[in-house]
Design an enzyme around this catalytic site. Structure first.
Site, mmCIF file in Angstrom:
data_model
loop_
_atom_site.group_PDB
_atom_site.id
_atom_site.type_symbol
_atom_site.label_atom_id
_atom_site.label_comp_id
_atom_site.label_asym_id
_atom_site.label_seq_id
_atom_site.Cartn_x
_atom_site.Cartn_y
_atom_site.Cartn_z
ATOM 1 N N TRP A 1 0.816 -1.223 0.000
ATOM 2 C CA TRP A 1 0.000 0.000 0.000
ATOM 3 C C TRP A 1 0.844 1.266 0.000
ATOM 4 O O TRP A 1 0.315 2.362 -0.040
ATOM 5 C CB TRP A 1 -0.955 0.007 1.191
ATOM 6 C CG TRP A 1 -0.318 -0.301 2.511
ATOM 7 C CD1 TRP A 1 0.267 0.577 3.367
ATOM 8 C CD2 TRP A 1 -0.205 -1.588 3.119
ATOM 9 N NE1 TRP A 1 0.734 -0.073 4.483
ATOM 10 C CE2 TRP A 1 0.455 -1.414 4.361
ATOM 11 C CE3 TRP A 1 -0.611 -2.870 2.760
ATOM 12 C CZ2 TRP A 1 0.722 -2.466 5.230
ATOM 13 C CZ3 TRP A 1 -0.341 -3.926 3.625
ATOM 14 C CH2 TRP A 1 0.318 -3.724 4.840
ATOM 15 N N LEU B 1 -8.946 -13.154 8.040
ATOM 16 C CA LEU B 1 -8.304 -12.000 8.660
ATOM 17 C C LEU B 1 -8.928 -11.646 10.002
ATOM 18 O O LEU B 1 -8.287 -11.032 10.852
ATOM 19 C CB LEU B 1 -8.378 -10.802 7.711
ATOM 20 C CG LEU B 1 -7.550 -9.568 8.052
ATOM 21 C CD1 LEU B 1 -6.069 -9.919 8.199
ATOM 22 C CD2 LEU B 1 -7.710 -8.504 6.980
ATOM 23 N N GLN C 1 -5.779 -4.032 14.893
ATOM 24 C CA GLN C 1 -5.467 -5.138 15.792
ATOM 25 C C GLN C 1 -4.879 -6.340 15.058
ATOM 26 O O GLN C 1 -5.077 -7.488 15.446
ATOM 27 C CB GLN C 1 -6.713 -5.556 16.585
ATOM 28 C CG GLN C 1 -7.255 -4.427 17.454
ATOM 29 C CD GLN C 1 -8.321 -4.874 18.411
ATOM 30 O OE1 GLN C 1 -8.260 -5.962 18.960
ATOM 31 N NE2 GLN C 1 -9.324 -4.027 18.613
ATOM 32 N N TYR D 1 -12.088 -9.960 12.544
ATOM 33 C CA TYR D 1 -12.707 -8.639 12.677
ATOM 34 C C TYR D 1 -13.569 -8.327 11.452
ATOM 35 O O TYR D 1 -13.381 -7.325 10.761
ATOM 36 C CB TYR D 1 -11.651 -7.552 12.898
ATOM 37 C CG TYR D 1 -10.870 -7.750 14.170
ATOM 38 C CD1 TYR D 1 -11.380 -7.309 15.389
ATOM 39 C CD2 TYR D 1 -9.646 -8.416 14.166
ATOM 40 C CE1 TYR D 1 -10.679 -7.513 16.563
ATOM 41 C CE2 TYR D 1 -8.949 -8.623 15.343
ATOM 42 C CZ TYR D 1 -9.472 -8.169 16.533
ATOM 43 O OH TYR D 1 -8.781 -8.381 17.693
ATOM 44 N N GLU E 1 -5.575 0.231 6.110
ATOM 45 C CA GLU E 1 -5.838 0.681 7.470
ATOM 46 C C GLU E 1 -6.966 -0.114 8.113
ATOM 47 O O GLU E 1 -6.905 -0.449 9.303
ATOM 48 C CB GLU E 1 -6.156 2.177 7.485
ATOM 49 C CG GLU E 1 -4.979 3.070 7.130
ATOM 50 C CD GLU E 1 -3.825 2.955 8.121
ATOM 51 O OE1 GLU E 1 -4.054 2.486 9.252
ATOM 52 O OE2 GLU E 1 -2.700 3.340 7.765
#
Length: 381
Positions: free
Chosen positions: A30, A86, A48, A88, A43
């Site tokens: 990125w 991943l 976390q 979350y 982002e």
């Protein structure tokens, strides 16, 4: 005056950090350009989560959804599947909603106005600062785990970082430090320093470009900062599920939304003890076979326990005991089950497991089934 109130100190920190970052920064996907879409995706993923863990997921995700328009036009199930592994998952849904807002309200281009960026779903003060500084070089401050640790040590700030006064103090310092030019590089340098040098334990002060300006190091208290309150112990939870087999297919259920695992597939699962992070309980104790029948309409004969999986979710530590089972009668329901969070039940060919969106525990159980199908009553392919 001293610290961030001293113009000379501020200028030195800026100069040395930018020079260090120019030579020591990691080559991250990125950072290849200033594309605000890629910055937003990174982002959202980094919440976390470590950089090393995010890189392969980032590359896979932007390969499927390369820009705001592609992401905004996708079905949520495809977005969550691309995010799978991943964790979350609320972030995946927020990213999807943010892309839709950028397309609908800003013509598919990230706005440069701070208020408009902050209004995007899932975007808070830190993320807005990261996007505006990195994509548009606006002198917006940031404060996240790495940069707040760096700032706390530079200022010898000994208060608990979770307090309102600490957050205000460090945000004020970040705002004074961010330069009017190269703001994005400076903010990334603060985070990079925290990730690579100014680590939570045993900071590598001899390699730090701003060690001479660090008040905590001068006082010899760098290992005592930052100070945070201890996290409460996770709540223990016990769950049980069945891998029920009929004619080479396995009974699965798909959870309805909203909720932690909305749209995810799982093996029929009930809670036995502890909290209920996924709201699978019935309000009264049931045995596993009865619970599965209430969820799916299928009566199963439970055999022995084959696998036990431990996983963490939010503030819970869950043990999932998985049992082999055969079918005793009944049919899988395909209508919502009120109050149970399930939208459908289906018989799934194990060869199609990879097409389903699964939580981490489900993927681990699928791997165990594929590795040793006979233990679950399935034939080896």
């Amino acid at each position: 005056m001293g610290g961030d109130l001293d113009a000379g100190w501020v200028a030195t920190i800026r100069r040395r950090l930018l020079a260090w970052f120019a030579t020591e920064k990691r080559d991250l996907p990125w950072r290849a350009d200033r594309d605000p879409y890629r910055i937003l995706v990174s982002e959202m993923m980094l919440v976390q989560t470590t950089v090393a863990a995010v890189v392969p997921f980032f590359e896979r995700f932007v390969g499927v959804f390369p820009d705001f328009e592609a992401l905004a036009g996708a079905e949520e199930e495809r977005v969550v599947k691309a995010w799978e592994g991943l964790g979350y998952y609320r972030r995946a849904r927020q990213l999807h909603a943010a892309a839709k807002a950028v397309v609908a309200e800003h013509g598919g281009r990230m706005p440069e106005d701070p208020a408009a960026v902050l209004a995007l779903p899932g975007v808070g003060r830190y993320m807005a600062g990261a996007i505006l500084s990195q994509a548009f070089d606006r002198p917006e401050p940031i404060l996240e785990a790495n940069s707040q640790r760096v700032l706390a040590r530079l200022l010898a700030w000994t208060e608990d970082l979770a307090t309102t006064s600490s957050k205000k103090r460090l945000w004020d310092a970040a705002a004074r430090l961010v330069p009017p030019e190269q703001a994005g590089d400076f903010n990334q340098a603060m985070m990079e320093l925290g990730a690579l040098i100014c680590s939570p334990r045993s900071p590598r002060c001899l390699f730090c470009p701003v060690a001479a300006e660090c008040e905590a190091r001068r006082l010899g208290i760098q290992d005592q900062i930052p100070r945070t309150r201890p996290k409460p112990a996770p709540t223990a939870v016990l769950e049980a599920c069945v891998v029920a087999v009929r004619e080479g297919r396995v009974l699965m259920v798909r959870r309805s939304g909203p909720g932690l695992w909305a749209g995810f597939w799982e093996f029929p699962t009930i809670h036995r003890e502890g909290g209920d992070p996924a709201a699978r309980s019935f309000g009264d104790p049931v045995d596993l076979a009865d619970g599965v029948e209430r969820l799916t309409g299928v009566r199963v004969e439970v055999a022995g326990q084959v696998q036990s999986i431990t996983y963490g979710v939010t503030r819970y530590r869950v043990r999932l005991d998985a049992y082999a089972a055969t079918v005793g009668g009944g049919r899988g329901r395909r209508k919502p089950l009120p109050g149970k969070g399930l939208s459908e039940a289906a018989w799934v060919d194990p060869a199609s497991f990879g097409e389903l969106t699964l939580a981490a525990a489900g993927r681990r159980l699928v791997a165990a089934i594929i590795d040793e199908p006979e233990a679950w009553g399935l034939a080896r392919p």
